[in-house]
Design an enzyme around this catalytic site. Sequence first.
Site, PDB file in Angstrom:
ATOM      1  N   TYR A 122       0.832  -1.209   0.000  1.00  0.00           N
ATOM      2  CA  TYR A 122       0.000   0.000   0.000  1.00  0.00           C
ATOM      3  C   TYR A 122       0.861   1.251   0.000  1.00  0.00           C
ATOM      4  O   TYR A 122       0.712   2.136  -0.854  1.00  0.00           O
ATOM      5  CB  TYR A 122      -0.932  -0.022   1.212  1.00  0.00           C
ATOM      6  CG  TYR A 122      -1.941   1.104   1.219  1.00  0.00           C
ATOM      7  CD1 TYR A 122      -3.125   0.995   0.501  1.00  0.00           C
ATOM      8  CD2 TYR A 122      -1.708   2.268   1.947  1.00  0.00           C
ATOM      9  CE1 TYR A 122      -4.054   2.034   0.499  1.00  0.00           C
ATOM     10  CE2 TYR A 122      -2.633   3.297   1.951  1.00  0.00           C
ATOM     11  CZ  TYR A 122      -3.804   3.171   1.226  1.00  0.00           C
ATOM     12  OH  TYR A 122      -4.715   4.202   1.224  1.00  0.00           O
ATOM     13  N   LYS A 126       1.432   3.953  -3.181  1.00  0.00           N
ATOM     14  CA  LYS A 126       1.116   5.375  -3.030  1.00  0.00           C
ATOM     15  C   LYS A 126       2.344   6.232  -3.329  1.00  0.00           C
ATOM     16  O   LYS A 126       2.246   7.279  -3.985  1.00  0.00           O
ATOM     17  CB  LYS A 126       0.599   5.656  -1.618  1.00  0.00           C
ATOM     18  CG  LYS A 126      -0.754   5.032  -1.304  1.00  0.00           C
ATOM     19  CD  LYS A 126      -1.849   5.558  -2.214  1.00  0.00           C
ATOM     20  CE  LYS A 126      -3.222   5.051  -1.786  1.00  0.00           C
ATOM     21  NZ  LYS A 126      -4.291   5.502  -2.696  1.00  0.00           N
TER      22      LYS A 126
END
Length: 210
Positions: A122, A126
């Site tokens: 994650y 990002k």
Amino acid sequence: MSTILIAGATGLVGRMALAKALDDPRVTQVVALTRTPGSSHPKLVNPIVDYEALPPEADWWRCDAVICALGTTRAKAGSAEAFCRVDHDYPLMVATHARAHGAKAFALVSAIGADAGSRLLYNRTKGEVEASIGALDYPSYTIVRPGLIGGQRDDFRPMERVSDAILTVLGPVLPRQWRISPAANIAAALIEAALAARPGRHVVSAAQLA
């Protein structure tokens, strides 16, 4: 007066950004990319799109600023590859096409902990999308990095519900960067970034959103 394009206008943050943009007298037109038709509004242009086959020459790419609130979870996407498509590839394609048609400002919803060098999927994704869009040389580029996003989602995310309850109780004693980031605050930051279009790269931290 500005034209704003919003990707991810049906999600929690995107819906609020869309509503704020439509209500803002500084905004002449809002282009909301969605997979299914939304509600009508005199300011709203609502192209129905497939993010796997975005039309690069569509006239509606012509805008002053872009707000991107696209995002999912690995569990909802079904695989790491599918998650990366939604959280990296789709935002990058939107940014690329809009920039090619003259967009000058881009405001991205990222996340606290975004880091292209992270071992966590994650955080790494990002960080990678932040860098990829940054390479497109938008005159104004704002990255909004919320913590846990607070608000009522359409989909049920049990772990987020638990975390939300805990952080709501502990919020007053936590450092600001670890408190809940209300979706309305994130949306407001996105709108202001898109309309102000301050030159350069800017980061809005979770502490600023609490």
